[in-house]
Design an enzyme around this catalytic site. Sequence first.
Site, PDB file in Angstrom:
ATOM      1  CG  ASP A  19      -1.739   1.116   1.497  1.00 11.68           C
ATOM      2  OD1 ASP A  19      -2.610   1.484   0.499  1.00 11.68           O
ATOM      3  OD2 ASP A  19      -1.630   1.795   2.391  1.00 11.68           O
ATOM      4  CD  GLU A  62      -2.493   2.073  -3.393  1.00 14.27           C
ATOM      5  OE1 GLU A  62      -3.345   3.062  -3.885  1.00 14.27           O
ATOM      6  OE2 GLU A  62      -1.727   2.554  -2.467  1.00 14.27           O
TER       7      GLU A  62
HETATM    8  C1  GLC Z   1      -3.916   3.498  -0.299  1.00 17.06           C
HETATM    9  C2  GLC Z   1      -5.369   3.103  -0.200  1.00 17.06           C
HETATM   10  C3  GLC Z   1      -6.334   4.163   0.231  1.00 17.06           C
HETATM   11  C4  GLC Z   1      -5.642   4.266   1.667  1.00 17.06           C
HETATM   12  C5  GLC Z   1      -4.081   5.189   1.665  1.00 17.06           C
HETATM   13  C6  GLC Z   1      -3.682   5.199   3.021  1.00 17.06           C
HETATM   14  O1  GLC Z   1      -3.780   4.703  -1.383  1.00 17.06           O
HETATM   15  O2  GLC Z   1      -5.918   2.500  -1.304  1.00 17.06           O
HETATM   16  O3  GLC Z   1      -7.557   3.756   0.460  1.00 17.06           O
HETATM   17  O4  GLC Z   1      -6.578   5.672   1.894  1.00 17.06           O
HETATM   18  O5  GLC Z   1      -3.604   4.097   0.858  1.00 17.06           O
HETATM   19  O6  GLC Z   1      -3.311   3.989   3.453  1.00 17.06           O
END
Ligand code: GLC
Length: 646
Positions: free
Chosen positions: A281, A323
């Site tokens: 993430d 991500e």
């Molecule tokens: C990523 C997740 C998102 C979250 C962010 C902070 O972008 O997809 O939902 O708010 O990380 O953890």
Amino acid sequence: MNQLSLHQLLATNQLKKKKTTSPNELFDLRLATNSTLIKNLFFSLYPESEHTATFEKLLSLLTQLFQERPEDLKKIDLERLKNGNWYQSEQMMGMQLYVDHFNKDIKGLSEKIGYFEDLGVNFLHLMPITKRPKEENDGGYAVNSYHEVDKKYGTKEDLLTLTKKLRSKNMYLMLDFVVNHTSDEFEWAKKAMKGDKKYQEYYYTFPDRTIPDQFEETLPEVFPETNPGNFTYNHDMKRWVMTVFNSYQWDLNYANPEVFLEMLGNLMKLTNMGVDVVRFDALAFLWKKMGTDSQNLPEAHQLIALFRMCLQTVAPGVILLAEAIVSPTQIIKYFGEGDMKGNECEVAYNATLMALLWNSMATKKTVLLYKSLQYLPQKPKEATWINYIRCHDDIGLGFDDNDIYSIGWDAKEHRKFLLHYYCQKLDWSPAKGLMFMYNPKNGDGRITGSAASLLGLEKGLEQQDEKLVSQAIAKIITMHSIILSYGGMPLIYAGDEIGTLNDYSYQKENSKKDDSRWVNRPKQDWDAISHLEKGSTPQSHIYHSLRKLIGIRKNNPIFADQNNLILHQHHNPHLLIYERTSADHKNLLVICNFDDHIHGVEKSWMERVGYGEETGIGDLVTEQPIHFQSNHLEIGANEFYWIVRN
Ligand code: GLC
């Protein structure tokens, strides 16, 4: 050849030589093969003179982590080494869901495996299920633990039972590893608050505003509406702490190698529960440097590669998803570049394609899409995409300004148009989305809303406008046909397979009302699903169409990602045309029409790209031969073709 291919080769050779090679021997071989890279990456982040002892600790940690890996998972690791890149297969078909919104808890989810099987889904991304703060917790992305299941979802045993069941059905599981930050209730944060210096150094904490102010000069804001700034004052600790996302999400300080070691241990605990794909993430934010925007820094890439090389040594069957919702040229770097090509993440979100598809739906044109995708560097051949149209987050308009200008549009005005088109500022637009994190200072904003509501189904049903409803359905199916055929793992957001509309109930909940992303995180409508077989509802139409497309994908190896995509140029600005090629010439030609009118492709053009009538072309979806009408192939409004030669 990346390191994984090397391990595949070495493992296969070793197994050929000695029938009884033990997992331990192969671990030693992997450690030997990866250790130079691990050493170089480690010392490039943490200078050798000070951190040799920590490096030695890392080496023994790897052995310890391997010993802790459950035997059944070690076997699967070896199977995967023998079987090549499973994640590029045409069999991969994903769904993303919130366990509680889907069917209450982990046990409830297990009961619905038949539903996934019916649709053809074999890969699940469960949104965070570990412990989190009771009130605000960013949908679980503020973690109190990396591996303890929150009791609202069930127990660790429930999760282990689920992963076992998934394995027995050849299904895969992806869970998040929130690698950039913990919640302020995480044990390290609590110790830091109590004044423990060791743990204060696990985060970026400062006694006054001097350094935070210097950082702020170049740091952008992720949530400007609800969390302006990047630092939060903690009264217990009497220090400022870096909080790039929400004030209760504390950024981890990876400049401290102890943090890396601890997080590697946490990562392994998560994967040892049977996770196949780990979603890293917010990984673009992992390294901070004053004077920069602290995103996509070279050190962040080295750190991710270091995680990768260690994880691969211990558990070579587990892969990483990046991500990285960043600019197109930056995303591709998360597969690894230069010496580390193919050695960072195996999978990345194709956020570029996603945003461009929404742009094409609004403008009815594919010009920006071509412009943006045309010159992007090829991804490494071992890497693949997650192709998606909607996820739990907002849609960011992360196009390259230069690309917008080069097609004669004004970048700022164009973004404004898209926000207005999707967020109910234009009467004629069919979309019913909401604005997310609108920043009046610079006019930036993002879009939320479910796929169906953004594509006009909500408005069509409200106004009982049959034409709008059928247009919306055609758009929903065409958008999915692209993520199914583009090359990579398609990921459907749960509910989109039945055209679920926006869910406005979040507006009544205090901990959610300021975050409009909840509008696109609806509850699974099991009542509607129980009626899918009957009638001709939009839900039933969408579900059966997608189910059919998924079935076609799974039966045709041409859909597997072998870096075999050619983007075809055509002068019609409403069309997107690409081809998936194969050594045996059993190619697939995809043609999509983003306009509300019929368009045609000339017979001569089709012949030129090798799809003349004499080749016996037919559509995979209707299973009908294709004929030209007055020397044109006609593509209906918002429709598509999957064309093959006989
Ligand atoms: C990523 C997740 C998102 C979250 C962010 C902070 O972008 O997809 O939902 O708010 O990380 O953890």
